[in-house]
Design an enzyme around this catalytic site. Sequence first.
Site, PDB file in Angstrom:
ATOM      1  CB  THR A 165      -0.825   0.040   1.317  1.00 19.39           C
ATOM      2  OG1 THR A 165      -1.433  -1.210   1.527  1.00 19.39           O
ATOM      3  CG2 THR A 165      -1.876   1.135   1.309  1.00 19.39           C
ATOM      4  CG  LEU A 194     -13.826  -3.284   0.060  1.00 13.15           C
ATOM      5  CD1 LEU A 194     -14.680  -2.396   0.975  1.00 13.15           C
ATOM      6  CD2 LEU A 194     -13.411  -2.507  -1.173  1.00 13.15           C
ATOM      7  CB  THR A 216       1.894  -1.056   4.340  1.00 14.08           C
ATOM      8  OG1 THR A 216       2.993  -1.414   5.173  1.00 14.08           O
ATOM      9  CG2 THR A 216       1.889   0.448   4.112  1.00 14.08           C
ATOM     10  CG  HIS A 217       3.124  -5.425   4.268  1.00 14.08           C
ATOM     11  ND1 HIS A 217       3.637  -4.149   4.320  1.00 14.08           N
ATOM     12  CD2 HIS A 217       3.993  -6.147   3.530  1.00 14.08           C
ATOM     13  CE1 HIS A 217       4.782  -4.091   3.655  1.00 14.08           C
ATOM     14  NE2 HIS A 217       5.026  -5.304   3.156  1.00 14.08           N
ATOM     15  CB  THR A 218      -1.620  -8.925   6.293  1.00 12.96           C
ATOM     16  OG1 THR A 218      -0.370  -9.393   5.787  1.00 12.96           O
ATOM     17  CG2 THR A 218      -2.679  -9.999   6.110  1.00 12.96           C
ATOM     18  N   GLY A 219      -4.080  -6.448   5.205  1.00 11.20           N
ATOM     19  CA  GLY A 219      -5.312  -5.809   5.648  1.00 11.20           C
ATOM     20  C   GLY A 219      -6.268  -6.774   6.322  1.00 11.20           C
TER      21      GLY A 219
HETATM   22  N1  GLY Z   1      -2.910  -3.297   3.200  1.00 15.50           N
HETATM   23  C1  GLY Z   1      -3.366  -3.397   1.891  1.00 15.50           C
HETATM   24  C2  GLY Z   1      -4.296  -4.500   1.630  1.00 15.50           C
HETATM   25  O1  GLY Z   1      -4.499  -5.363   2.472  1.00 15.50           O
HETATM   26  O2  GLY Z   1      -4.862  -4.517   0.557  1.00 15.50           O
END
Ligand code: GLY
Length: 305
Positions: A165, A194, A216-219
Amino acid sequence: MLLLANAEAWPGFSTTVDRLRAGQGSLDAMVEGIGLVEREEKVRSVGYGGWPNMLGIMEFDAAVMDGTTREVGSVGAVPDTVPVARLALEVMRRLPHVMLTGEGARRFATEIGMPLDTTLLEDSRRVWWERLERELSPDELARFPDVPLAPLSRTITDPERVRDTTVFLSADPAAGIHAATSTSGWAWKYPGRLGDSPIPGAGFYADSRYGAAACTHTGEMTMRCGTARSIVLAMRLGHSLHDAVRLAVEDLAELREGFLAGVVIHAVDAHGGHEVVNFRCEGEIRYWFWTDGMAEPELRPATVF
Ligand code: GLY
Protein backbone atom coordinates in the site's frame (compact mmCIF):
# COMPACT_ATOMS: atom_id res chain seq x y z
CA MET A 1 5.64 19.97 10.11
CA LEU A 2 6.41 16.26 9.79
CA LEU A 3 5.75 13.93 6.84
CA LEU A 4 5.95 10.14 6.92
CA ALA A 5 5.33 7.57 4.16
CA ASN A 6 6.28 4.00 3.32
CA ALA A 7 9.23 3.25 1.03
CA GLU A 8 7.05 2.85 -2.09
CA ALA A 9 6.16 6.56 -1.83
CA TRP A 10 9.47 7.52 -3.49
CA PRO A 11 7.96 8.92 -6.74
CA GLY A 12 5.85 11.48 -4.87
CA PHE A 13 7.33 12.08 -1.43
CA SER A 14 9.55 15.04 -2.38
CA THR A 15 6.72 16.68 -4.29
CA THR A 16 4.54 16.51 -1.18
CA VAL A 17 7.39 18.00 0.88
CA ASP A 18 7.73 20.84 -1.65
CA ARG A 19 3.98 21.52 -1.57
CA LEU A 20 3.93 21.55 2.24
CA ARG A 21 6.91 23.93 2.28
CA ALA A 22 4.98 26.18 -0.10
CA GLY A 23 2.02 26.23 2.29
CA GLN A 24 -0.37 23.95 0.39
CA GLY A 25 -3.04 22.17 2.47
CA SER A 26 -1.78 18.86 3.87
CA LEU A 27 -4.37 16.59 2.24
CA ASP A 28 -3.99 18.20 -1.20
CA ALA A 29 -0.21 17.95 -0.89
CA MET A 30 -0.34 14.26 0.08
CA VAL A 31 -2.91 13.39 -2.60
CA GLU A 32 -0.71 15.06 -5.22
CA GLY A 33 2.28 13.01 -4.03
CA ILE A 34 0.29 9.76 -3.99
CA GLY A 35 -0.95 10.56 -7.50
CA LEU A 36 2.67 10.46 -8.69
CA VAL A 37 3.13 7.08 -6.96
CA GLU A 38 -0.04 5.79 -8.66
CA ARG A 39 1.35 6.83 -12.07
CA GLU A 40 4.76 5.18 -11.54
CA GLU A 41 4.69 1.75 -13.19
CA LYS A 42 7.71 0.58 -11.17
CA VAL A 43 5.72 0.71 -7.92
CA ARG A 44 4.04 -2.70 -8.04
CA SER A 45 1.36 -2.25 -5.38
CA VAL A 46 -0.60 0.80 -6.44
CA GLY A 47 -2.00 2.51 -9.54
CA TYR A 48 -0.67 1.53 -12.97
CA GLY A 49 2.01 -0.73 -11.48
CA GLY A 50 -0.46 -2.65 -9.30
CA TRP A 51 -1.72 -6.20 -9.73
CA PRO A 52 -5.25 -7.17 -10.87
CA ASN A 53 -7.89 -9.29 -9.18
CA MET A 54 -8.47 -12.96 -10.14
CA LEU A 55 -10.43 -11.88 -13.21
CA GLY A 56 -7.60 -9.69 -14.46
CA ILE A 57 -9.42 -6.47 -13.56
CA MET A 58 -7.69 -3.65 -11.69
CA GLU A 59 -9.66 -2.64 -8.58
CA PHE A 60 -8.27 0.17 -6.44
CA ASP A 61 -8.77 1.16 -2.79
CA ALA A 62 -7.90 4.61 -1.41
CA ALA A 63 -8.81 7.00 1.37
CA VAL A 64 -8.09 10.33 3.02
CA MET A 65 -8.80 11.49 6.58
CA ASP A 66 -8.75 15.05 7.91
CA GLY A 67 -7.72 14.60 11.53
CA THR A 68 -9.00 18.01 12.58
CA THR A 69 -12.59 17.54 11.39
CA ARG A 70 -12.38 13.74 11.30
CA GLU A 71 -13.96 13.81 7.86
CA VAL A 72 -13.14 10.80 5.70
CA GLY A 73 -13.35 10.12 1.97
CA SER A 74 -12.89 6.55 0.81
CA VAL A 75 -13.28 4.42 -2.30
CA GLY A 76 -13.05 0.65 -2.52
CA ALA A 77 -12.78 -1.82 -5.40
CA VAL A 78 -13.13 1.02 -7.92
CA PRO A 79 -12.13 -0.24 -11.37
CA ASP A 80 -9.61 1.39 -13.71
CA THR A 81 -9.30 4.80 -12.06
CA VAL A 82 -6.13 6.85 -11.51
CA PRO A 83 -5.62 9.11 -9.54
CA VAL A 84 -7.71 7.20 -7.05
CA ALA A 85 -6.66 8.95 -3.81
CA ARG A 86 -7.86 12.13 -5.53
CA LEU A 87 -11.22 10.41 -6.06
CA ALA A 88 -11.37 9.63 -2.33
CA LEU A 89 -10.68 13.29 -1.52
CA GLU A 90 -13.52 14.32 -3.84
CA VAL A 91 -15.88 11.88 -2.06
CA MET A 92 -15.01 13.68 1.19
CA ARG A 93 -15.48 17.14 -0.29
CA ARG A 94 -18.51 16.67 -2.54
CA LEU A 95 -20.71 13.99 -0.97
CA PRO A 96 -22.51 13.47 2.35
CA HIS A 97 -21.06 9.93 2.33
CA VAL A 98 -17.78 8.52 3.62
CA MET A 99 -17.24 5.59 1.25
CA LEU A 100 -18.17 4.55 -2.30
CA THR A 101 -17.40 1.17 -3.80
CA GLY A 102 -17.22 -0.52 -7.19
CA GLU A 103 -19.44 0.76 -9.97
CA GLY A 104 -20.86 3.56 -7.79
CA ALA A 105 -17.39 4.91 -7.17
CA ARG A 106 -16.61 4.60 -10.87
CA ARG A 107 -19.84 6.45 -11.76
CA PHE A 108 -18.92 9.28 -9.37
CA ALA A 109 -15.47 9.49 -11.01
CA THR A 110 -17.11 9.94 -14.41
CA GLU A 111 -19.44 12.61 -13.03
CA ILE A 112 -16.51 14.69 -11.80
CA GLY A 113 -14.53 14.32 -15.02
CA MET A 114 -12.15 11.45 -14.22
CA PRO A 115 -12.16 9.17 -17.29
CA LEU A 116 -12.18 5.37 -17.21
CA ASP A 117 -8.55 4.42 -17.72
CA THR A 118 -6.66 1.37 -18.97
CA THR A 119 -4.70 0.56 -15.85
CA LEU A 120 -3.74 -3.10 -16.44
CA LEU A 121 -0.22 -3.12 -17.90
CA GLU A 122 0.57 -5.74 -20.52
CA ASP A 123 3.27 -7.18 -18.24
CA SER A 124 0.82 -7.44 -15.32
CA ARG A 125 -1.73 -9.16 -17.57
CA ARG A 126 0.89 -11.68 -18.68
CA VAL A 127 1.99 -12.49 -15.09
CA TRP A 128 -1.65 -12.78 -13.98
CA TRP A 129 -2.49 -15.24 -16.78
CA GLU A 130 0.66 -17.30 -16.22
CA ARG A 131 -0.34 -17.61 -12.57
CA LEU A 132 -3.82 -18.85 -13.57
CA GLU A 133 -2.25 -21.35 -15.95
CA ARG A 134 -0.36 -22.84 -12.99
CA GLU A 135 -3.48 -23.05 -10.80
CA LEU A 136 -6.24 -24.17 -13.22
CA SER A 137 -6.66 -27.33 -15.28
CA PRO A 138 -6.80 -27.03 -19.12
CA ASP A 139 -10.57 -27.58 -18.91
CA GLU A 140 -10.96 -24.82 -16.30
CA LEU A 141 -8.78 -22.47 -18.33
CA ALA A 142 -10.96 -23.07 -21.38
CA ARG A 143 -14.06 -22.18 -19.33
CA PHE A 144 -12.45 -19.22 -17.53
CA PRO A 145 -13.93 -16.98 -16.06
CA ASP A 146 -16.92 -19.33 -15.66
CA VAL A 147 -15.20 -21.38 -12.94
CA PRO A 148 -15.54 -21.19 -9.15
CA LEU A 149 -13.04 -18.61 -7.90
CA ALA A 150 -13.35 -19.34 -4.17
CA PRO A 151 -11.08 -22.43 -4.19
CA LEU A 152 -8.44 -20.33 -5.96
CA SER A 153 -8.43 -17.67 -3.27
CA ARG A 154 -6.62 -20.03 -0.86
CA THR A 155 -3.97 -21.22 -3.29
CA ILE A 156 -3.21 -18.26 -5.50
CA THR A 157 -1.53 -16.13 -2.80
CA ASP A 158 1.82 -15.12 -4.21
CA PRO A 159 4.61 -14.29 -1.75
CA GLU A 160 6.35 -12.28 -4.48
CA ARG A 161 3.34 -10.02 -4.88
CA VAL A 162 2.09 -9.00 -1.48
CA ARG A 163 -0.57 -6.72 -0.08
CA ASP A 164 1.42 -3.51 -0.09
CA THR A 165 0.00 0.00 0.00
CA THR A 166 1.11 3.61 -0.17
CA VAL A 167 0.41 5.54 3.02
CA PHE A 168 1.21 9.16 3.88
CA LEU A 169 0.83 10.81 7.32
CA SER A 170 1.37 14.52 7.99
CA ALA A 171 1.49 16.25 11.37
CA ASP A 172 1.78 19.93 12.18
CA PRO A 173 0.75 21.87 15.31
CA ALA A 174 -1.11 24.43 13.20
CA ALA A 175 -2.25 22.41 10.17
CA GLY A 176 -3.28 19.30 12.12
CA ILE A 177 -2.69 15.58 11.55
CA HIS A 178 -3.92 13.86 8.39
CA ALA A 179 -3.72 10.56 6.52
CA ALA A 180 -3.92 9.34 2.90
CA THR A 181 -3.74 5.82 1.44
CA SER A 182 -3.84 4.15 -1.99
CA THR A 183 -3.42 0.58 -3.23
CA SER A 184 -4.36 -1.99 -5.86
CA GLY A 185 -4.73 -4.41 -2.93
CA TRP A 186 -3.94 -8.11 -2.72
CA ALA A 187 -2.62 -9.46 -6.02
CA TRP A 188 -5.14 -11.92 -7.53
CA LYS A 189 -7.75 -11.04 -4.89
CA TYR A 190 -11.33 -12.27 -5.13
CA PRO A 191 -13.30 -9.63 -7.12
CA GLY A 192 -14.79 -7.05 -4.78
CA ARG A 193 -12.31 -7.74 -1.98
CA LEU A 194 -11.58 -4.63 0.07
CA GLY A 195 -8.33 -4.34 1.97
CA ASP A 196 -7.77 -2.11 4.98
CA SER A 197 -6.60 0.93 3.00
CA PRO A 198 -10.16 2.28 2.45
CA ILE A 199 -11.42 1.25 5.92
CA PRO A 200 -11.26 4.03 8.52
CA GLY A 201 -9.94 2.66 11.80
CA ALA A 202 -8.26 -0.34 10.19
CA GLY A 203 -5.82 0.86 7.52
CA PHE A 204 -5.74 4.50 8.66
CA TYR A 205 -7.03 6.89 11.30
CA ALA A 206 -6.16 10.50 12.19
CA ASP A 207 -7.16 12.76 15.05
CA SER A 208 -5.29 16.06 15.31
CA ARG A 209 -5.64 16.05 19.11
CA TYR A 210 -3.65 12.82 19.54
CA GLY A 211 -2.02 11.44 16.42
CA ALA A 212 -2.52 9.14 13.44
CA ALA A 213 -1.67 5.69 12.18
CA ALA A 214 -1.66 3.94 8.81
CA CYS A 215 -0.89 0.33 7.95
CA THR A 216 0.59 -1.53 5.02
CA HIS A 217 0.61 -5.25 4.12
CA THR A 218 -2.00 -7.66 5.50
CA GLY A 219 -5.31 -5.81 5.65
CA GLU A 220 -7.07 -9.05 6.60
CA MET A 221 -5.39 -8.68 10.03
CA THR A 222 -5.68 -4.92 10.66
CA MET A 223 -9.39 -4.99 9.73
CA ARG A 224 -9.97 -7.64 12.40
CA CYS A 225 -8.06 -5.62 15.03
CA GLY A 226 -9.12 -2.08 14.09
CA THR A 227 -5.40 -1.38 14.27
CA ALA A 228 -5.13 2.30 13.25
CA ARG A 229 -8.03 3.40 15.45
CA SER A 230 -6.76 1.36 18.39
CA ILE A 231 -3.43 3.23 18.30
CA VAL A 232 -5.04 6.68 18.28
CA LEU A 233 -7.51 5.65 21.00
CA ALA A 234 -4.67 4.34 23.18
CA MET A 235 -2.96 7.74 22.89
CA ARG A 236 -6.24 9.41 23.83
CA LEU A 237 -6.33 7.22 26.93
CA GLY A 238 -2.89 8.49 27.92
CA HIS A 239 -0.48 5.94 26.44
CA SER A 240 2.68 7.15 24.74
CA LEU A 241 2.98 6.66 20.97
CA HIS A 242 5.46 3.85 21.59
CA ASP A 243 3.13 2.02 23.98
CA ALA A 244 0.10 2.62 21.74
CA VAL A 245 1.87 0.94 18.82
CA ARG A 246 3.13 -1.87 21.06
CA LEU A 247 -0.42 -2.58 22.28
CA ALA A 248 -1.65 -2.73 18.68
CA VAL A 249 1.13 -5.12 17.69
CA GLU A 250 0.40 -7.34 20.70
CA ASP A 251 -3.24 -7.44 19.62
CA LEU A 252 -2.24 -8.51 16.09
CA ALA A 253 0.04 -11.17 17.60
CA GLU A 254 -2.94 -12.64 19.48
CA LEU A 255 -4.65 -13.64 16.21
CA ARG A 256 -4.48 -17.41 15.78
CA GLU A 257 -6.97 -18.25 13.02
CA GLY A 258 -7.67 -16.92 9.55
CA PHE A 259 -5.12 -15.52 7.11
CA LEU A 260 -2.03 -14.36 9.02
CA ALA A 261 1.07 -12.64 7.63
CA GLY A 262 2.96 -9.36 8.19
CA VAL A 263 1.84 -5.82 8.96
CA VAL A 264 3.77 -2.54 9.00
CA ILE A 265 2.43 0.23 11.24
CA HIS A 266 3.26 3.90 10.58
CA ALA A 267 2.23 6.26 13.37
CA VAL A 268 2.71 9.84 14.56
CA ASP A 269 1.65 11.71 17.68
CA ALA A 270 0.70 15.32 18.32
CA HIS A 271 4.09 16.09 19.93
CA GLY A 272 6.28 15.54 16.86
CA GLY A 273 6.98 11.86 17.54
CA HIS A 274 6.78 9.01 15.04
CA GLU A 275 7.13 5.21 14.96
CA VAL A 276 7.31 2.74 12.08
CA VAL A 277 7.16 -0.89 13.18
CA ASN A 278 7.54 -4.06 11.13
CA PHE A 279 5.51 -6.93 12.53
CA ARG A 280 6.45 -10.20 10.79
CA CYS A 281 7.14 -8.80 7.28
CA GLU A 282 10.12 -10.44 5.63
CA GLY A 283 13.10 -8.36 4.55
CA GLU A 284 14.08 -4.89 5.63
CA ILE A 285 11.17 -2.45 5.71
CA ARG A 286 12.03 1.21 5.30
CA TYR A 287 10.07 4.44 5.31
CA TRP A 288 10.38 8.06 4.19
CA PHE A 289 10.70 10.79 6.79
CA TRP A 290 10.93 14.55 6.55
CA THR A 291 10.50 17.30 9.09
CA ASP A 292 11.16 21.04 9.15
CA GLY A 293 14.85 21.77 9.12
CA MET A 294 15.79 18.72 7.02
CA ALA A 295 17.14 19.72 3.60
CA GLU A 296 16.08 16.40 2.05
CA PRO A 297 13.76 13.54 3.04
CA GLU A 298 15.47 10.47 4.52
CA LEU A 299 14.81 6.78 3.93
CA ARG A 300 15.02 5.12 7.36
CA PRO A 301 14.75 1.52 8.60
CA ALA A 302 11.58 0.46 10.43
CA THR A 303 11.83 -1.04 13.90
CA VAL A 304 11.38 -4.80 13.89
CA PHE A 305 8.91 -5.92 16.53
N1 GLY B 1 -2.91 -3.30 3.20
C1 GLY B 1 -3.37 -3.40 1.89
C2 GLY B 1 -4.30 -4.50 1.63
O1 GLY B 1 -4.50 -5.36 2.47
O2 GLY B 1 -4.86 -4.52 0.56
